[in-house]
Write an enzyme that holds these catalytic residues in place. Sequence first.
Site, PDB file in Angstrom:
ATOM      1  N   LYS A   5      33.529  45.053  47.508  1.00 43.08           N
ATOM      2  CA  LYS A   5      32.584  46.172  47.510  1.00 43.08           C
ATOM      3  C   LYS A   5      31.399  45.941  46.575  1.00 43.08           C
ATOM      4  CE  LYS A   5      36.214  49.221  49.022  1.00 43.08           C
ATOM      5  NZ  LYS A   5      37.453  49.877  48.613  1.00 43.08           N
ATOM      6  N   LYS A  56      35.092  47.085  38.400  1.00 43.17           N
ATOM      7  CA  LYS A  56      35.629  47.397  39.730  1.00 43.17           C
ATOM      8  C   LYS A  56      37.026  46.817  39.838  1.00 43.17           C
ATOM      9  CE  LYS A  56      35.665  48.944  43.887  1.00 43.17           C
ATOM     10  NZ  LYS A  56      37.112  49.173  43.659  1.00 43.17           N
ATOM     11  N   SER A  59      36.303  53.540  45.115  1.00 43.40           N
ATOM     12  CA  SER A  59      36.771  52.479  46.016  1.00 43.40           C
ATOM     13  C   SER A  59      37.007  52.972  47.444  1.00 43.40           C
ATOM     14  CB  SER A  59      38.062  51.842  45.471  1.00 43.40           C
ATOM     15  OG  SER A  59      38.214  50.532  45.960  1.00 43.40           O
ATOM     16  N   SER A  88      39.246  44.726  46.889  1.00 41.19           N
ATOM     17  CA  SER A  88      38.086  45.628  46.802  1.00 41.19           C
ATOM     18  C   SER A  88      36.946  45.109  45.938  1.00 41.19           C
ATOM     19  CB  SER A  88      38.535  47.004  46.286  1.00 41.19           C
ATOM     20  OG  SER A  88      39.149  47.734  47.329  1.00 41.19           O
TER      21      SER A  88
END
Length: 395
Positions: free
Chosen positions: A60, A221, A112, A57
């Site tokens: 992103k 993140k 997320s 992720s």
Amino acid sequence: MKKKWMIIFLFLMLLGTQAYAKDDEPEIVSETAIVMETETGAILYEKNANTKMYPASLTKIATAIYAIENGNLNDVVTISKEAVDVDGTKVYLEEGEQVTLKKLVQGMLINSGNDAAKAIAIHLEGNEENFSKKLNAYMRNKIKVTETHFTNPHGLFSENHYTTAKDMAIITNYAMKNETFAEVFGTVELKWDGESWDTTLISHHQLLTGQRPYEWITGGKTGFVSESKQTLASTADNGKLALTAIVMKADFKRDIYKDTKTIFDYSFSHYENKELVPEQEYFVGEKVFQPTENSYKVSLPIEGFTEHLNNQGVLEIVDNNDKVIQEITLEREQPKQEVANHHTMNEASDDTEKENPTLIIYIAIGSVAIILIVVFLFIRKMRKRNRYDIHNRRW
């Protein structure tokens, strides 16, 4: 005598201590990692930073900055069934629901949401495939990363979906210079009013939420798929340095957070930002290089550094471990003598072109004259020889 040996022994111990101090970079358990200073781009710590990795992720981050710079955050996006049906973590969007692009970016970074990421891709470029092509071109041409290829906007595993810790740090550094991205990246919680889900989104990043507190954390993140294991992007700022840390492929969450803290602490305690005033000229053999700026903002080791100019005119800042921290590209200056010779040659060439017909005539006349002289001398010599032979025969 004993006193003398004691002094020698203490001296050797001191040398050993200094040698250890020069090689005190931290050891971490994660497979790859890097710390980069946001403003200067200097690499303060790295481990296998150019190794191909699956980002999960962390993808992103790239999708978010692409959406912010290439979309209108006030656009209202109608959610498709394709976005709703995506696998993995979600913000539970409903088909037909209308959400602003900014809210999708928030849901994607903070919680997320894979459904939010896919909705962004479809809204901006029509489908996931077109979005991936545009995103990769943006990565190469705008952010200047070369070892990254994305096949989707969210990071679900694909063999052809990869990056490196270094590329991921460059992408995050670039994104952090955008105020909107930095704000969302540092958001701990956000009230979410959805068509089927009213809640408060809370960041998954445990340094940011305070579950594992870190004094200077500013954003982060998380990422996980089984092939990637634990991945983590984090930013921190102590007022003197602004850092981006990327840590990838740890087995456990505790390891990836511990490693991030360790390399942040190391970087904050060993480096500082300063203005570097370069020399007016640098020489490599007969090559002359000049800086393009009067001064440069650089990240320097507190314990000292050296400067090294390579053959390509790149000024390298090197620490005591012989590690290149930062590179400054200089501009080559053509030496004055070389410039003068170049101009003279050009002028001579121009004159030759202008006078070319006359020059050919002169050369032809000169050649004929030389031939006639040679022939004349040869005939004269032969006549003298004949007279000499006749005279000898008479005698």
